[in-house]
Design a protein around this motif. Structure first.
Motif, PDB file in Angstrom:
ATOM      1  N   GLN A 144       0.899  -1.011   0.086  1.00 22.56           N
ATOM      2  CA  GLN A 144       0.271   0.042   0.105  1.00 22.56           C
ATOM      3  C   GLN A 144       0.805   1.693   0.038  1.00 22.56           C
ATOM      4  O   GLN A 144       2.067   1.013   0.568  1.00 22.56           O
ATOM      5  CB  GLN A 144      -0.558  -0.099   1.244  1.00 22.56           C
ATOM      6  N   VAL A 145       0.214   2.429  -0.422  1.00 23.71           N
ATOM      7  CA  VAL A 145       1.022   4.125  -0.152  1.00 23.71           C
ATOM      8  C   VAL A 145       0.139   4.584   0.519  1.00 23.71           C
ATOM      9  O   VAL A 145      -0.992   4.773   0.155  1.00 23.71           O
ATOM     10  CB  VAL A 145       1.317   4.403  -1.526  1.00 23.71           C
TER      11      VAL A 145
ATOM     12  N   GLY B  26       2.254  22.015  10.591  1.00 27.00           N
ATOM     13  CA  GLY B  26       2.878  21.320  10.918  1.00 27.00           C
ATOM     14  C   GLY B  26       2.273  20.201  11.676  1.00 27.00           C
ATOM     15  O   GLY B  26       2.450  19.512  11.819  1.00 27.00           O
ATOM     16  N   LEU B  27       0.981  19.748  11.994  1.00 23.94           N
ATOM     17  CA  LEU B  27       0.208  18.899  11.853  1.00 23.94           C
ATOM     18  C   LEU B  27      -0.641  18.111  10.362  1.00 23.94           C
ATOM     19  O   LEU B  27      -0.517  18.294   9.570  1.00 23.94           O
ATOM     20  CB  LEU B  27      -0.826  19.456  12.321  1.00 23.94           C
ATOM     21  N   VAL B  28      -0.552  16.683  10.584  1.00 21.21           N
ATOM     22  CA  VAL B  28      -1.063  16.204   9.822  1.00 21.21           C
ATOM     23  C   VAL B  28      -3.195  15.902  10.267  1.00 21.21           C
ATOM     24  O   VAL B  28      -3.186  15.776  10.664  1.00 21.21           O
ATOM     25  CB  VAL B  28      -1.344  14.571   9.718  1.00 21.21           C
ATOM     26  N   HIS B  29      -3.285  16.918   8.344  1.00 24.68           N
ATOM     27  CA  HIS B  29      -5.103  16.729   8.017  1.00 24.68           C
ATOM     28  C   HIS B  29      -5.641  15.733   7.806  1.00 24.68           C
ATOM     29  O   HIS B  29      -6.737  15.779   7.983  1.00 24.68           O
ATOM     30  CB  HIS B  29      -5.061  18.090   7.780  1.00 24.68           C
ATOM     31  N   GLY B  30      -4.957  14.644   6.336  1.00 21.13           N
ATOM     32  CA  GLY B  30      -5.057  13.887   6.134  1.00 21.13           C
ATOM     33  C   GLY B  30      -4.233  12.567   5.744  1.00 21.13           C
ATOM     34  O   GLY B  30      -3.046  13.288   5.314  1.00 21.13           O
ATOM     35  N   ILE B  31      -5.144  11.217   5.504  1.00 25.83           N
ATOM     36  CA  ILE B  31      -3.574  10.651   5.648  1.00 25.83           C
ATOM     37  C   ILE B  31      -4.405   9.722   3.973  1.00 25.83           C
ATOM     38  O   ILE B  31      -5.945   9.036   4.652  1.00 25.83           O
ATOM     39  CB  ILE B  31      -4.055   9.503   6.642  1.00 25.83           C
ATOM     40  N   TYR B  32      -3.674   9.611   3.595  1.00 26.03           N
ATOM     41  CA  TYR B  32      -4.696   8.887   1.618  1.00 26.03           C
ATOM     42  C   TYR B  32      -3.817   7.199   2.098  1.00 26.03           C
ATOM     43  O   TYR B  32      -2.006   7.396   1.933  1.00 26.03           O
ATOM     44  CB  TYR B  32      -4.120   9.461   1.157  1.00 26.03           C
ATOM     45  N   ALA B  33      -4.435   6.493   2.327  1.00 26.76           N
ATOM     46  CA  ALA B  33      -3.912   5.280   2.028  1.00 26.76           C
ATOM     47  C   ALA B  33      -4.384   4.139   1.032  1.00 26.76           C
ATOM     48  O   ALA B  33      -6.167   3.911   0.544  1.00 26.76           O
ATOM     49  CB  ALA B  33      -3.736   4.042   2.888  1.00 26.76           C
ATOM     50  N   VAL B  34      -3.303   3.921  -0.561  1.00 31.03           N
ATOM     51  CA  VAL B  34      -3.685   3.343  -1.733  1.00 31.03           C
ATOM     52  C   VAL B  34      -3.035   1.811  -1.392  1.00 31.03           C
ATOM     53  O   VAL B  34      -2.528   1.470  -1.489  1.00 31.03           O
ATOM     54  CB  VAL B  34      -3.845   3.923  -2.859  1.00 31.03           C
TER      55      VAL B  34
ATOM     56  N   LYS C 123      -4.284  -0.262  -8.322  1.00 28.93           N
ATOM     57  CA  LYS C 123      -3.457   1.175  -8.400  1.00 28.93           C
ATOM     58  C   LYS C 123      -2.516   1.243  -8.833  1.00 28.93           C
ATOM     59  O   LYS C 123      -1.480   1.771  -8.896  1.00 28.93           O
ATOM     60  CB  LYS C 123      -4.766   2.218  -7.797  1.00 28.93           C
ATOM     61  N   LEU C 124      -2.175   0.306  -7.706  1.00 25.76           N
ATOM     62  CA  LEU C 124      -0.064   0.275  -7.544  1.00 25.76           C
ATOM     63  C   LEU C 124       0.198  -1.040  -8.704  1.00 25.76           C
ATOM     64  O   LEU C 124       1.147  -1.309  -8.495  1.00 25.76           O
ATOM     65  CB  LEU C 124      -0.370  -0.404  -6.286  1.00 25.76           C
ATOM     66  N   ARG C 125      -0.758  -1.489  -9.574  1.00 25.21           N
ATOM     67  CA  ARG C 125       0.588  -2.278  -9.719  1.00 25.21           C
ATOM     68  C   ARG C 125       1.564  -1.903 -11.379  1.00 25.21           C
ATOM     69  O   ARG C 125       2.332  -2.204 -11.197  1.00 25.21           O
ATOM     70  CB  ARG C 125      -0.611  -2.858 -11.235  1.00 25.21           C
ATOM     71  N   ASP C 126       1.180  -0.047 -11.254  1.00 31.74           N
ATOM     72  CA  ASP C 126       2.519   0.207 -12.205  1.00 31.74           C
ATOM     73  C   ASP C 126       3.058   1.441 -11.610  1.00 31.74           C
ATOM     74  O   ASP C 126       3.924   1.319 -11.848  1.00 31.74           O
ATOM     75  CB  ASP C 126       1.710   0.853 -13.442  1.00 31.74           C
ATOM     76  N   PHE C 127       2.867   1.365 -10.189  1.00 29.92           N
ATOM     77  CA  PHE C 127       3.383   2.351  -9.067  1.00 29.92           C
ATOM     78  C   PHE C 127       5.300   1.966  -8.944  1.00 29.92           C
ATOM     79  O   PHE C 127       5.235   0.396  -8.497  1.00 29.92           O
ATOM     80  CB  PHE C 127       2.726   2.464  -7.932  1.00 29.92           C
TER      81      PHE C 127
END
Length: 114
Positions: free
Chosen positions: A84-85, A93-101, A106-110
Motif C-alpha cells: 500500500q502507499v 505542522g500537523l497531519v490533516h489527512g492520511i490517504y492510503a491506497v 492502482k499499485l500495479r505500475d507504481f
C-alpha cells in the motif's frame, strides 16, 4: 514529518502520533473492493490514532520505504505481503489527512523506489 509519523506508528508511541495529528484529521483507505480496507473515512484524532494502533498491533509492517507519489513523499508499506502507499496531507505542522491506497490495480505500475 513522514519519518516521525512512521516511527511513532511502528513504535506504538501513541502520544507522539497523537501530537502530530490535527483534531479533525481524516484517514481515507482505497481498497477498490479488491482488498480489505476501511469502507468509510475515519474522522477525528482519537479514532485515527485507534485505527492506526489497531493496524500496527494486528498486522505490523513488513517492507517500508519512502517513495515519490505525485511529486510528494509517501510511504510504500507492505502489510501481510500486500503493498500500500500512504500519503500525509500536512498543513501548519500537523497531519490533516492520511490517504492510503491498497487497491492492487492502482499499485500495479507504481514505482517501488523513491
Amino acid at each position: 514529518m513522514l519519518l516521525r509519523f512512521l516511527d511513532a506508528a511502528q513504535g506504538g508511541d501513541l502520544a507522539a502520533l497523537t501530537s502530530m495529528l490535527s483534531d479533525d484529521v481524516v484517514a481515507w483507505n482505497d481498497g477498490g473492493g479488491k482488498v480489505r480496507a476501511a469502507l468509510t473515512p475515519i474522522v477525528g484524532r482519537d479514532k485515527v490514532v485507534a485505527f492506526i494502533a489497531g493496524l500496527v498491533r494486528r498486522f505490523g509492517f513488513g517492507e517500508v520505504r519512502i517513495v515519490d507519489a505525485n511529486g510528494a513523499p509517501a510511504l510504500w508499506i507492505t502489510i501481510e505481503g500486500r503493498p500500500q502507499v500512504a500519503y500525509l496531507d500536512v498543513r501548519d505542522g500537523l497531519v490533516h489527512g492520511i490517504y492510503a491506497v491498497l487497491n492492487p490495480d492502482k499499485l500495479r505500475d507504481f514505482p517501488r523506489t523513491g
